[in-house]
Design an enzyme around this catalytic site. Structure first.
Site, PDB file in Angstrom:
ATOM      1  N   CYS A  84       0.866  -1.178   0.000  1.00 38.28           N
ATOM      2  CA  CYS A  84       0.000   0.000   0.000  1.00 38.28           C
ATOM      3  C   CYS A  84       0.899   1.223   0.000  1.00 38.28           C
ATOM      4  O   CYS A  84       1.650   1.433   0.957  1.00 38.28           O
ATOM      5  CB  CYS A  84      -0.927   0.023   1.217  1.00 38.28           C
ATOM      6  SG  CYS A  84      -1.940   1.524   1.320  1.00 38.28           S
ATOM      7  N   ASN A  85       0.848   1.995  -1.064  1.00 39.03           N
ATOM      8  CA  ASN A  85       1.680   3.189  -1.133  1.00 39.03           C
ATOM      9  C   ASN A  85       1.323   4.191  -0.045  1.00 39.03           C
ATOM     10  O   ASN A  85       2.198   4.746   0.618  1.00 39.03           O
ATOM     11  CB  ASN A  85       1.536   3.845  -2.512  1.00 39.03           C
ATOM     12  CG  ASN A  85       2.252   3.083  -3.600  1.00 39.03           C
ATOM     13  OD1 ASN A  85       3.474   3.103  -3.685  1.00 39.03           O
ATOM     14  ND2 ASN A  85       1.501   2.396  -4.441  1.00 39.03           N
ATOM     15  N   LYS A 168     -12.229  -0.567  -6.105  1.00 42.92           N
ATOM     16  CA  LYS A 168     -12.545  -0.939  -4.721  1.00 42.92           C
ATOM     17  C   LYS A 168     -14.014  -1.342  -4.556  1.00 42.92           C
ATOM     18  O   LYS A 168     -14.325  -2.259  -3.788  1.00 42.92           O
ATOM     19  CB  LYS A 168     -12.206   0.211  -3.772  1.00 42.92           C
ATOM     20  CG  LYS A 168     -10.705   0.399  -3.537  1.00 42.92           C
ATOM     21  CD  LYS A 168     -10.447   1.450  -2.486  1.00 42.92           C
ATOM     22  CE  LYS A 168      -8.960   1.666  -2.212  1.00 42.92           C
ATOM     23  NZ  LYS A 168      -8.322   0.522  -1.520  1.00 42.92           N
ATOM     24  N   CYS A 198      -0.469   4.330  -6.428  1.00 42.25           N
ATOM     25  CA  CYS A 198      -1.502   3.595  -5.689  1.00 42.25           C
ATOM     26  C   CYS A 198      -1.533   2.175  -6.228  1.00 42.25           C
ATOM     27  O   CYS A 198      -1.468   1.970  -7.449  1.00 42.25           O
ATOM     28  CB  CYS A 198      -2.859   4.271  -5.862  1.00 42.25           C
ATOM     29  SG  CYS A 198      -4.238   3.359  -5.118  1.00 42.25           S
TER      30      CYS A 198
END
Length: 245
Positions: A84-85, A168, A198
């Site tokens: 996860c950036n 998402k 992302c």
């Protein structure tokens, strides 16, 4: 299990699934035993990273990630990767919670970019509002000596829609929307290279790679580095993790 690494994922789960898929797909194999040894922590209930970064009154994602890191440290992996950036907002705090090396995905991505595109004039960055607000990639790009562009509000709205509405929520990649974003960053904002800040955008790149634009995909890069490090460790080679960038 010995000589393994830990994948801290679940933020979101489809992006983590993309990492695992690419990891297995890119690992040279002739039999089951050639695949890599790793533990996947798919912690999907970690609070929203962007929501907390933009408003610290919202639940913090730091405590659950620290707990994950401490739990995994007891098992003694050789290294950890954080898929996860945006969660790298607390990288220093997370690394301080363990002696196990935690690979810094944004730093690794820009390090690779600098070597691959040394003559690039302007770098585009597309990411969540949280990653934009925490300046992680922005600072990495500036420190590497490049000009950069974040596009405009219209681009940001498209990026957010692709990440949240399509991936998402719906679990799908809108390839045309992804291509439109890349084209706008290239044509309107004169970006030679576009950084995907992302992991949902990394998923978009995996599912819709057929475009003419230069992109730096942090997740794809960390996949390749995971394979490189894991294979060296399996061969008994020592890695100085302070010199990998």
């Amino acid at each position: 299990m010995k000589k393994f690494f830990t994948v801290l994922g679940g933020m979101g789960s489809l992006a983590t699934e993309s990492y695992v898929h690419l990891l297995n797909e890119r690992t040279p194999t002739e039999k089951d035993q050639d695949y890599l040894d790793y533990i996947l922590v798919n912690h999907s209930t970690v609070p929203d990273r962007t929501a907390h970064i933009l408003d610290h009154s919202k639940p913090s994602f730091l405590p659950p990630l620290v707990e994950d890191i401490k739990q995994q440290s007891l098992l003694k992996p050789e290294f950890m990767v954080l898929i996860c950036n945006t969660a790298h907002y607390y990288y220093k705090e997370l690394q301080a919670a363990t002696d196990i090396p935690l690979i810094h995905m944004p730093h690794m991505a820009i390090s690779v970019m600098k070597k691959k595109y040394p003559k690039a004039k302007r770098i585009g960055l597309i990411a969540t509002k949280g990653t934009i607000a925490d300046h992680i990639y922005e600072n990495e790009i500036k420190d590497a000596g490049f000009e950069y562009s974040l596009g405009d509000q219209a681009v940001q709205d498209q990026v957010e829609s692709l990440i949240y509405d399509d991936i998402k929520i719906k679990g799908k990649v809108d390839a045309n929307k992804y291509y439109d974003i890349l084209q706008t960053m290239h044509d309107k904002f004169d970006c030679d290279v576009i950084v995907l800040g992302c992991t949902e955008l990394s998923l978009a790149q995996e599912k819709a790679p057929d475009h003419p634009y230069n992109v730096i995909d942090g997740q794809g890069i960390i996949v390749d580095k995971s394979i490189e490090f894991a294979k060296k460790i399996r061969r008994g080679e020592k890695i100085d993790f302070t010199k990998i960038y």
